[in-house]
Write an enzyme that holds these catalytic residues in place. Sequence first.
Site, PDB file in Angstrom:
ATOM      1  N   ARG A 230       0.992  -1.058   0.128  1.00  0.00           N
ATOM      2  CA  ARG A 230      -0.124  -0.253  -0.148  1.00  0.00           C
ATOM      3  C   ARG A 230       0.811   1.381  -0.055  1.00  0.00           C
ATOM      4  NH1 ARG A 230      -2.886  -2.457  -2.109  1.00  0.00           N
ATOM      5  NH2 ARG A 230      -5.890  -2.514  -1.158  1.00  0.00           N
ATOM      6  N   GLU A 259      -2.761   8.669  -5.695  1.00  0.00           N
ATOM      7  CA  GLU A 259      -2.716   7.886  -7.120  1.00  0.00           C
ATOM      8  C   GLU A 259      -3.620   8.301  -8.501  1.00  0.00           C
ATOM      9  OE1 GLU A 259      -3.175   3.375  -6.418  1.00  0.00           O
ATOM     10  OE2 GLU A 259      -1.369   2.931  -5.422  1.00  0.00           O
ATOM     11  N   HIS A 280       0.478   0.282  -9.834  1.00  0.00           N
ATOM     12  CA  HIS A 280      -0.051   0.406  -8.930  1.00  0.00           C
ATOM     13  C   HIS A 280      -0.834  -0.929  -9.812  1.00  0.00           C
ATOM     14  CE1 HIS A 280      -3.272  -0.088  -5.336  1.00  0.00           C
ATOM     15  NE2 HIS A 280      -2.705  -1.224  -5.645  1.00  0.00           N
TER      16      HIS A 280
END
Length: 534
Positions: A230, A259, A280
């Site tokens: 994370r 993000e 990601h």
Amino acid sequence: MKILVAEKIAKEGLLILEKEPLAELDVKTDMSREELLGIIGNYDALVIRSATKADRELLDAGENLKVVARAGVGLDNVDLKAASEKGIIVCNAPFGNINSVIEHAMALILAACRKLVKADNSIKSGEWNRSIKAMELKDKVVGVVGLNKIGGGVVTRLKAFGCEVIGCDPYISEKRVQDLGIRLVSLDELLASSDVISLHVPLNDETRNLIDAPQLAQMKDNVILVNTARGGIINEQALLNALESGKIGAACVDVWSEEPPKSDHIKQLIAHERTIAIPHLGASSVEAQINVSIDVAKDIVRFANEQPLEYAANIPRFDSSMMDQMRPFLRLVNIMADFVSQLADSNLNKITFTYQGDVADYCCTPISVCGLAALLDNKVEQDVNMVNASLIAENMGITIEEIKNAEPAAFANTVTIGIEGPGLRRTIVGTHFEGQPRIVRLRDYQVDFAPEEHMLVITYRDQPGMIGKIGQILGEHDINIAAMNLGRQEKLGEAMVILSLDSAVASHVVAEIGSVVDATFIKYLHLIKARPEQ
């Protein structure tokens, strides 16, 4: 049940929802936040991935929401506390993309060790640079922080490369460490000893900025640091400083605190020549996206059919390997709680769940919470389920107790629910026999009957002819008796009769029977939860 799919999920999951006869499916994946807020109140279930924020504002707008399902592992974009307060079940797919993330972490580790990005850029620029030197994983010390299923999978694969793997996880069991076959160390020792460090922990108050400037300073020179967990676990400014100083040999980062990234220092970190930066993609294999969509779709179908959910995040649940053994007890306690709650008219002060026999060897909390929800559902105006039952009981000042006794009694396994209130004490004991729930004691009466949807419970003075009078009145009103169970403690004392009926009993019929037999207690029970399973 109206279901809104607000983000793209694999067609295999959509197909499961489309085939469910109880589901009415809408797929709307290009809505703005304002559009979603405007229509969410019409839906019972919401399916999302990462982009949609299921925060308190959205949950408040979803006045009919009962389930929020995230087709992915984490729940960073869902307000679990707000959902629990509102009785909304939150489920995800914690195991659907495990293999994808494991392989992604290994790919990053190998890419950094072999300096594949540097070599690729070199030959594409027209160079033929054979002086680029790789590092072998064999005999290197690799530290894995977080030994969950993903971290454990990375450990297994690293060992196949001949690494010395050490791990750090304050919550892991000794058996898990033994199964992995690694040495468990403190975070400080791991940081100081490892040539490669891979992070696999959730983001919470305990892990935010877990790797900051002091931790980076503890590491070996030229260490390879990998984060596929994370964003926010590593302080990105501190990591950028460590790369620029030459302390860190390579940073492999798949997840970011923003993000998409917006801050200048994050953009500089991404652009650094020794950073392998990924947007990601750890869970973005074709197989993983199919798996997570199937997992959440199946849980929504389970909810629609009033079955226990496999992956609910905010209700207690069994280990998945125990679900088949424990599922019958969930149904049993659901019916028992519905039964006993209809016998009690006063407020409740205390509820006790007692488990006796083999069932007591296991965690029974999900069974207790299921029973608590069924009890309170008849006592309060708001909807009660396994999500908010404990919170509602606490707010009502009800004490909940759980007692376990592994010694077998008359039956291999029994569940007892005891309720207490002002001038009230009720007890019901049930078991599961030959595939069916059975009630084997009410108060101090030994009984034995299978609960049915329509039941009549009567206590009266035991004397000849009483059963005949009851049957005659029911017959006059065209109500058929399906089964009868009679309990008494002594001749000509108080007797209890429990009748299973084919149809409902009107209140005036109940009053007529009570008057004719001079009943000390009479109650018609409508047990919806006792309907045969589909």
